[in-house]
Design a protein around this motif. Structure first.
Motif, PDB file in Angstrom:
ATOM      1  N   PHE A 104       7.126  -3.478  -4.321  1.00 37.96           N
ATOM      2  CA  PHE A 104       8.335  -2.994  -5.827  1.00 37.96           C
ATOM      3  C   PHE A 104       8.370  -1.836  -6.084  1.00 37.96           C
ATOM      4  O   PHE A 104       7.564  -0.934  -5.997  1.00 37.96           O
ATOM      5  N   CYS A 105       9.784  -0.813  -6.609  1.00 38.17           N
ATOM      6  CA  CYS A 105       9.507  -0.123  -7.103  1.00 38.17           C
ATOM      7  C   CYS A 105       9.682   0.002  -8.895  1.00 38.17           C
ATOM      8  O   CYS A 105      11.001  -0.939  -8.825  1.00 38.17           O
ATOM      9  N   ALA A 106       9.327   0.463  -9.413  1.00 38.30           N
ATOM     10  CA  ALA A 106       9.124  -0.098 -11.015  1.00 38.30           C
ATOM     11  C   ALA A 106       9.510   1.779 -11.617  1.00 38.30           C
ATOM     12  O   ALA A 106       8.993   2.056 -11.462  1.00 38.30           O
ATOM     13  N   LEU A 107      10.328   1.070 -12.691  1.00 35.93           N
ATOM     14  CA  LEU A 107      10.559   2.436 -14.079  1.00 35.93           C
ATOM     15  C   LEU A 107      10.046   1.725 -14.917  1.00 35.93           C
ATOM     16  O   LEU A 107      10.070   0.571 -15.601  1.00 35.93           O
ATOM     17  N   ALA A 108       9.097   2.562 -16.053  1.00 39.99           N
ATOM     18  CA  ALA A 108       8.776   2.744 -17.206  1.00 39.99           C
ATOM     19  C   ALA A 108      10.010   3.393 -18.057  1.00 39.99           C
ATOM     20  O   ALA A 108       9.796   4.008 -18.278  1.00 39.99           O
ATOM     21  N   LEU A 109      10.111   2.359 -19.177  1.00 38.89           N
ATOM     22  CA  LEU A 109      11.165   2.449 -20.003  1.00 38.89           C
ATOM     23  C   LEU A 109      11.336   1.789 -21.450  1.00 38.89           C
ATOM     24  O   LEU A 109      11.266   1.357 -21.562  1.00 38.89           O
ATOM     25  N   PHE A 132      12.381  -3.922 -12.528  1.00 40.57           N
ATOM     26  CA  PHE A 132      11.738  -3.833 -11.246  1.00 40.57           C
ATOM     27  C   PHE A 132      12.583  -4.359 -10.174  1.00 40.57           C
ATOM     28  O   PHE A 132      13.863  -4.513 -10.767  1.00 40.57           O
ATOM     29  N   GLY A 133      12.360  -3.615  -9.208  1.00 45.80           N
ATOM     30  CA  GLY A 133      13.671  -4.018  -8.541  1.00 45.80           C
ATOM     31  C   GLY A 133      13.312  -4.825  -7.373  1.00 45.80           C
ATOM     32  O   GLY A 133      12.430  -5.253  -7.983  1.00 45.80           O
ATOM     33  N   ALA A 134      14.507  -4.943  -6.384  1.00 49.44           N
ATOM     34  CA  ALA A 134      14.059  -6.932  -6.500  1.00 49.44           C
ATOM     35  C   ALA A 134      12.477  -7.045  -4.477  1.00 49.44           C
ATOM     36  O   ALA A 134      12.425  -8.112  -4.612  1.00 49.44           O
ATOM     37  N   GLY A 135      12.759  -5.901  -4.574  1.00 46.97           N
ATOM     38  CA  GLY A 135      11.450  -5.119  -3.309  1.00 46.97           C
ATOM     39  C   GLY A 135      11.680  -5.494  -2.456  1.00 46.97           C
ATOM     40  O   GLY A 135      12.854  -6.341  -1.705  1.00 46.97           O
ATOM     41  N   THR A 136      11.418  -4.409  -1.537  1.00 47.06           N
ATOM     42  CA  THR A 136      11.572  -4.468  -0.106  1.00 47.06           C
ATOM     43  C   THR A 136      10.712  -5.103   1.009  1.00 47.06           C
ATOM     44  O   THR A 136       9.448  -4.724   0.779  1.00 47.06           O
ATOM     45  N   ARG A 137      10.644  -6.077   1.429  1.00 50.00           N
ATOM     46  CA  ARG A 137       9.641  -6.514   2.767  1.00 50.00           C
ATOM     47  C   ARG A 137      10.005  -5.203   3.739  1.00 50.00           C
ATOM     48  O   ARG A 137      10.569  -5.252   4.852  1.00 50.00           O
ATOM     49  N   LEU A 138       8.208  -5.178   4.203  1.00 52.05           N
ATOM     50  CA  LEU A 138       7.975  -4.301   5.281  1.00 52.05           C
ATOM     51  C   LEU A 138       7.115  -5.490   5.728  1.00 52.05           C
ATOM     52  O   LEU A 138       6.292  -5.576   6.147  1.00 52.05           O
ATOM     53  N   THR A 139       8.132  -4.795   7.407  1.00 50.67           N
ATOM     54  CA  THR A 139       7.416  -5.613   8.576  1.00 50.67           C
ATOM     55  C   THR A 139       6.951  -4.472   9.668  1.00 50.67           C
ATOM     56  O   THR A 139       8.031  -3.643  10.143  1.00 50.67           O
TER      57      THR A 139
END
Lengths: 109, 116
Positions: A88-93, A99-106
């Motif tokens: 997950f990518c996330a920004l502090a605002l 948060f982003g929706a998440g990237t599933r890495l396989t």
């Protein structure tokens, strides 16, 4: 559009490099984060970058920040099967987080 | 799909009162939900893991009697901050596990709690 966007899936072979990308709309974030979440577990902070930096390297992890393009990336060198997870990518605002929706890495052997 | 609604988004309460935060999965059943807390300019801290129909599992250092978690249905988990103190002021966010693609997590929009 969404505040933070990520592609949903990434598949790589063991030993290759993985690059997970994230784009965002609000540039006022002070910190930008990458989290890892394994099956059945909570979030684990992997690394973060301060907004006035372009790059941060931490062992196998390299974070690149392009503020002009509002683009954040996470590169994992020598990807291992244990790296398989959702990132997950996330920004502090203003003390809130997006948060982003998440990237599933396989990672395939 | 896989939407999580968290309510309220902001709440101000007086010291000594209790505040309930709700986390609802709108279009899927969530057997597991996570509750996080974030302090200003810091990363998230996992508080507890909430499993439907059973007691929540709290992380070390989190007071279970102060942060009551109830996950009575497959679509709702609640976090109640009891006898709130100013130091409980924080950003609380939940996430729910959904099984649509094997596994995946969706976050609520967060709750900003201010205790005065």
């Amino acid at each position: 559009g969404e505040d933070v966007e990520q592609s949903l899936f990434l598949s790589v072979r063991e030993g290759d490099s993985s690059v997970i990308n994230c784009t965002y709309t609000d540039s006022s974030s002070t910190y930008l984060y990458w989290y890892k979440q394994e099956p059945g577990a909570g979030l684990q902070l992997l690394t973060y970058i301060f907004s006035n930096m372009d790059m941060k390297q931490d062992q196998r992890l390299t974070v690149l920040l392009n503020k002009k393009d509002k683009h954040l990336s996470l590169r994992i060198a020598d990807t291992q099967t244990g790296d398989s997870a959702i990132y997950f990518c996330a920004l502090a605002l203003d003390n809130d987080m997006r948060f982003g929706a998440g990237t599933r890495l396989t990672v395939k052997p | 799909g896989a939407v999580v609604s968290q309510h309220p988004s902001r709440v101000i309460c007086k010291s000594g009162t209790s505040v309930k935060i709700e986390c609802r999965s709108l279009d899927f059943q969530a057997t597991t939900m996570f509750w996080y807390r974030q302090f200003p300019k810091q990363s998230l801290m996992l508080m507890a893991t909430s499993n439907e129909g059973s007691k929540a599992t709290y992380e070390q250092g989190v007071e279970k009697d102060k942060f009551l978690i109830n996950h009575a249905s497959l679509t709702l988990s609640t976090l109640t901050v009891t006898s709130a103190h100013p130091e409980d002021s924080s950003f609380y966010i939940c996430s729910a596990l959904h099984g649509g693609l094997g596994y995946g997590y969706t976050f609520g929009s967060g709750t900003r709690l201010t205790v005065v």
